[in-house]
Write a protein that holds these residues in place. Structure first.
Motif, mmCIF file in Angstrom:
data_model
loop_
_atom_site.group_PDB
_atom_site.id
_atom_site.type_symbol
_atom_site.label_atom_id
_atom_site.label_comp_id
_atom_site.label_asym_id
_atom_site.label_seq_id
_atom_site.Cartn_x
_atom_site.Cartn_y
_atom_site.Cartn_z
ATOM 1 N N GLY A 152 0.827 -1.186 0.000
ATOM 2 C CA GLY A 152 0.000 0.000 0.000
ATOM 3 C C GLY A 152 0.868 1.244 0.000
ATOM 4 N N TRP A 153 0.268 2.363 0.333
ATOM 5 C CA TRP A 153 0.914 3.679 0.257
ATOM 6 C C TRP A 153 2.250 3.724 0.983
ATOM 7 C CZ3 TRP A 153 1.839 7.836 -2.096
ATOM 8 C CH2 TRP A 153 1.974 9.105 -1.507
ATOM 9 N N TRP A 154 2.336 3.100 2.146
ATOM 10 C CA TRP A 154 3.551 3.200 2.957
ATOM 11 C C TRP A 154 4.521 2.044 2.696
ATOM 12 C CZ3 TRP A 154 2.274 7.844 3.975
ATOM 13 C CH2 TRP A 154 3.017 8.635 4.856
ATOM 14 N N SER A 155 4.215 1.181 1.717
ATOM 15 C CA SER A 155 5.131 0.084 1.399
ATOM 16 C C SER A 155 6.273 0.544 0.513
ATOM 17 C CB SER A 155 4.388 -1.050 0.683
ATOM 18 O OG SER A 155 3.280 -1.487 1.428
ATOM 19 N N THR A 195 3.561 1.893 -9.518
ATOM 20 C CA THR A 195 4.243 0.677 -9.080
ATOM 21 C C THR A 195 5.079 0.969 -7.841
ATOM 22 O OG1 THR A 195 4.381 -0.093 -11.366
ATOM 23 C CG2 THR A 195 5.827 -1.163 -9.749
ATOM 24 N N SER A 196 4.915 0.136 -6.842
ATOM 25 C CA SER A 196 5.654 0.315 -5.595
ATOM 26 C C SER A 196 7.131 0.005 -5.779
ATOM 27 C CB SER A 196 5.069 -0.597 -4.514
ATOM 28 O OG SER A 196 5.870 -0.607 -3.356
ATOM 29 N N ARG A 197 7.952 0.767 -5.099
ATOM 30 C CA ARG A 197 9.386 0.485 -5.045
ATOM 31 C C ARG A 197 9.773 0.325 -3.577
ATOM 32 N NH1 ARG A 197 12.014 5.068 -8.776
ATOM 33 N NH2 ARG A 197 10.046 6.145 -8.392
ATOM 34 N N PRO A 198 9.510 -0.849 -3.007
ATOM 35 C CA PRO A 198 9.696 -1.042 -1.562
ATOM 36 C C PRO A 198 11.160 -1.011 -1.170
ATOM 37 C CG PRO A 198 9.188 -3.117 -2.617
ATOM 38 C CD PRO A 198 9.007 -2.062 -3.664
ATOM 39 N N PRO A 199 11.469 -0.500 0.016
ATOM 40 C CA PRO A 199 12.843 -0.529 0.516
ATOM 41 C C PRO A 199 13.220 -1.940 0.953
ATOM 42 C CG PRO A 199 11.384 0.287 2.209
ATOM 43 C CD PRO A 199 10.534 0.097 0.983
ATOM 44 N N ALA A 200 14.506 -2.195 1.054
ATOM 45 C CA ALA A 200 14.989 -3.511 1.503
ATOM 46 C C ALA A 200 15.045 -3.549 3.023
ATOM 47 C CB ALA A 200 16.352 -3.804 0.897
#
Length: 426
Positions: free
Chosen positions: A272-275, A287-292
């Protein structure tokens, strides 16, 4: 009783806790102004600082409106990061492995989306038979979601006949014999009913050796006992903040995911928004770019006014330290145990929590016969000013929390039980 009120007072004079930092309810019964609060394993007491800190955050909303996201004294956009370091230190984790978000069972479901991945014969979830009902509901619903029969997919490990607590060696033996059918082990770090502290490192190692995922519900462990989740190799864990962490009813919960899983594109997650990474969040891409980091498991933006009390409490734990609290906990709980040993014989009461101090947190559970647990808790409260926690039909839980409980509180518990159950009527 073996020990006198004077003895309890002397112990408190020699060893002060942090009670003055908390708001303690006024008693509705008995002869003392404040309650002897023994229900911190259900809901902790509020730190005095919480109200002032929360009002300060509210004032920033009134002063800045939407600009508070970046311009508040504690900016809202990265507010959750204020909780990350203290939460990580509390559970023995790396900051990248730790985040505060949502509530406990929501987090367990989000984690099981990632880590309960049944395949063929390896499809079972192992829990303890006395798991908190919410955990039981959660794992059964996860099994059903995957098209499995919950009655077959969920294994409930039971204590031996005539015993109340689940032995570590029995868990290890089950995993040795049947581990190739287990997808997930999800036990409570401290059992909510008995107060038993499980051997987290040993069970984690056995689960992983069997090819299963090792997850832990730390609702009754976080803030109660020292934890080393990263060192122990736990795959994931979740905990609430309203019990020993004193952050208020329904407070935000914590999540741990071991660093070996962070950034792994093979692990599915709900997003979602905070991912997505904070640095690119306002690019508004589809498209989400999630942190590691574990922040990739976040979904929604955090509720700032719910985070404030958690931050205030975590800062207190950070200042005092879990090792110091554990040492005081061992003394308080051991003192209460000694008092109960002088009261329980000859009365319809029995201790069900392990006697070994290393196998329990700051909770002693007592079984009552001839009276319901609810009735005993009612009499303790209204006749003696002692607030304890009842679990029907026959368990009353007493938690001498090291932050705010006193030796005198423990003495009041024992005296109340002695008066409610006169020996000649036992």
């Amino acid at each position: 009783m073996r020990f006198s009120e004077e003895d309890a007072r002397e112990r408190d004079a020699a060893e002060a806790g942090q009670r003055e930092l908390f708001r303690v309810p006024q008693a509705e019964g008995g002869v003392y102004a404040e309650v002897a609060y023994m229900a911190g394993n259900s809901l902790g007491l509020p730190p005095k600082a919480t109200r002032e800190e929360l009002l300060a955050d509210l004032d920033e909303w009134a002063r800045l409106g939407v600009e508070g996201h970046l311009d508040a004294a504690r900016p809202w956009l990265p507010y959750h990061e204020l909780l990350t370091g203290p939460a990580a230190r509390l559970v023995g984790a790396l900051p990248a492995e730790t985040v505060v978000m949502n509530s406990l069972t929501v987090n367990l479901h989000l984690l099981m989306v990632s880590f309960y991945r049944p395949e063929g014969a390896r499809n079972r979830i192992v829990i303890e038979d006395s798991a908190f009902p919410s955990d039981s509901y959660a794992v059964r619903s996860q099994a059903a979601f995957h098209g499995l029969d919950p009655d077959l997919a969920v294994v409930r490990l039971r204590p031996r006949d005539g015993e109340d607590c689940l032995r570590t060696e029995d868990v290890l033996e089950f995993l040795r014999v049947e581990g190739d059918t287990v997808a997930l082990v999800l036990l409570g770090g401290v059992n909510y009913l008995t107060g038993e502290l499980m051997d987290i490192p040993a069970i984690t190692a056995a689960a992983r050796a069997a090819g299963a995922v090792a997850g832990w519900d730390l609702a009754h462990a976080a803030g109660n006992v020292p934890l080393k989740l990263h060192e122990w190799g736990v795959d994931f864990a979740a905990w609430c903040s309203y019990k020993y962490l004193n952050s208020g009813p329904g407070a935000l919960a914590g999540v741990f995911v071991h660093e070996r899983h962070l950034g792994d594109p093979r692990i599915p997650r709900f997003e979602g928004w905070w991912s997505t990474a904070q640095a690119t969040r306002f690019e508004m891409t589809p498209t989400s770019r999630p942190p590691a980091t574990v922040e990739a498991w976040q979904v929604s933006n955090p509720p700032i006014f719910a985070m404030g009390p958690v931050r205030t409490s975590l800062e207190l734990f950070d200042k005092v330290g879990m090792e110091v609290l554990r040492e005081r906990s061992l003394r308080l709980t051991g003192y209460l145990e000694s008092l109960l040993d002088g009261v329980l014989p000859g009365r319809p009461l029995a201790l069900v929590t392990p006697r070994d101090p290393q196998r329990r947190g700051c909770q002693l559970s007592v079984r009552v016969t001839g009276m319901s647990a609810n009735e005993l808790a009612r009499r303790l409260r209204y006749e003696h000013g002692v607030i304890a926690d009842a679990r029907q039909p026959d368990i009353v839980r007493f938690a001498p929390v090291p932050l705010y409980s006193t030796f005198h509180d423990c003495w009041r518990v024992a005296r109340a039980l002695a008066e409610i159950f006169p020996e000649e009527e036992a």
